[in-house]
Design an enzyme around this catalytic site. Structure first.
Site, PDB file in Angstrom:
ATOM      1  CD  GLU A   3     -74.933 -56.268 -20.944  1.00 32.24           C
ATOM      2  OE1 GLU A   3     -75.273 -56.205 -19.742  1.00 32.24           O
ATOM      3  OE2 GLU A   3     -74.325 -55.348 -21.519  1.00 32.24           O
ATOM      4  CG  ASP A   7     -68.697 -57.086 -24.359  1.00 33.60           C
ATOM      5  OD1 ASP A   7     -68.376 -56.313 -25.286  1.00 33.60           O
ATOM      6  OD2 ASP A   7     -68.877 -56.683 -23.199  1.00 33.60           O
TER       7      ASP A   7
END
Length: 374
Positions: A127, A68
């Protein structure tokens, strides 16, 4: 070679960007990949993400590895000489390490080809607002959909040279929670002419806490946390609006649905009791990270037998991770990587031990080579 990827981590640490805004990060990743031998890989972009397929010598399957790439809206307090140059943003969850490790493994596989194809997935918006689910629904991802997939997440509580994971449930189902209340404001001296949303919000917070204790099976687990309340303007005006911001965590998908049903019922009761209007927004929702039992066991056995890395069989955590959506579609696993920091994830002073970067590159290169070479 080790110092290269530590420097890459430091470069990336300076340019954290929020979900689906990772333009500089994407360009940095692309620039590095374009420096590698171009005949050995193919590349696609998806929004602010990047997918790279390293071509195998004689492929019969595709191995997937995900990293990520987004940061958090946190003002950094590390004191690093390479601290964030983006005010109010920081790589406080270790995604800078995730990216540098992935680029290191990619480099090794490009330079030392294996039999099978390997797809490296640089995913945006982990996130929030959640990048995994829309990414796996994209044509770009479907074109190179892996047959198995895995990922790591840094763990400040474990020392370098340690990984931790388990078969089955690793991370919880999670959902953001935003509740807006609207009543009638007015002068503090005339409360009978108003509908006070500070009072309504206070009652609501208390009632939300009863959901877990009275509506969730005691043998299951759930958390409702209200982390922020805003309401009102000044001390002598009764608040017309209030907003609660929080999170829901459950160990089962069934409990998540039950908790949401009860939240909605409680909010309806608040509306009736305080003669106000209320709206609920669940924001980003993440599916549980459920590790494939056979692949996870094989990975743990490989580490015990072929490396000097310590393996810990950990317990499940209430942490949320949208990698769960990828595991729902494709067998695989996630594991914790020890980085021994005094400060934890999402902390403004998080300082992972960079020795974990070359250690992880070596470990993952060996594992991918084991899985992809016949």
């Amino acid at each position: 070679m080790e110092n290269v990827f530590i420097q890459i981590r430091r470069d990336l640490h300076q340019i954290p960007e929020l979900g689906f805004q990772e333009t500089r990060t994407q360009q940095y990743i692309l620039n590095y990949i374009y420096s590698l031998p171009k005949e050995r890989y193919e590349i696609q972009t998806w929004r602010t993400g990047v997918l790279v397929k390293v071509l195998g010598r004689n492929p019969i399957k595709t191995i997937g590895y995900r990293a990520d790439i987004d940061g958090l809206p946190i003002e950094e307090e590390t004191g690093y000489s390479f601290a964030s140059s983006h005010q109010g943003m920081m790589h406080a969850c270790g995604h800078d390490l995730h990216m540098s490790i992935a680029l290191g493994v990619l480099t090794e596989i490009v330079n030392c080809p294996i039999d099978d194809d390997v797809v490296f997935i640089f995913q945006p918006a982990e996130e929030g607002p959640g990048g995994a689910q829309p990414m796996i629904e994209s044509e770009e991802f479907k074109r190179w959909k892996p047959d198995l997939i895995f990922a790591l997440h840094i763990a400040p509580e474990y020392p370098v040279g340690t990984i931790a994971t388990k078969k089955g449930l690793l991370f919880a189902n999670t959902s953001e929670l935003f509740i807006d209340l609207k009543g009638k404001g007015g002068h503090a001296a005339y409360p009978h002419q108003t509908n006070d949303m500070v009072v309504a919000a206070s009652y609501l917070v208390t009632q939300l806490q009863s959901i877990v204790s009275r509506n969730v099976n005691p043998l299951d687990a759930a958390v409702i946390t209200v982390g922020k309340i805003t309401g009102g303007t000044v001390q002598n005006i009764i608040a017309e609006t209030a907003r609660l911001e929080g999170t829901i965590r459950t160990l089962s998908a069934e409990s998540m649905e039950k908790v949401k049903e009860r939240i909605e019922a409680v909010v309806q009761g608040i509306q009736a009791s305080f003669q106000c209007k209320a709206s609920i927004d669940y924001g980003s929702m993440y599916y549980q990270v459920f590790n494939h039992e056979e692949l996870t066991a094989e990975f743990m056995d490989f580490i015990r037998e072929d490396t000097d890395v310590q393996v810990i069989e950990c317990k499940e955590a209430m942490t949320g991770e949208d990698f769960g959506y990828m595991l729902r579609e494709t067998p695989g696993f996630m594991f914790w990587l020890g980085v021994e920091s005094e400060y934890g994830l999402h902390h403004a002073k998080l300082q992972p031990n960079e020795a974990a970067i070359p250690a992880a590159i070596s470990l993952l290169t060996r594992y991918i080579s084991f899985k992809g070479t016949r």
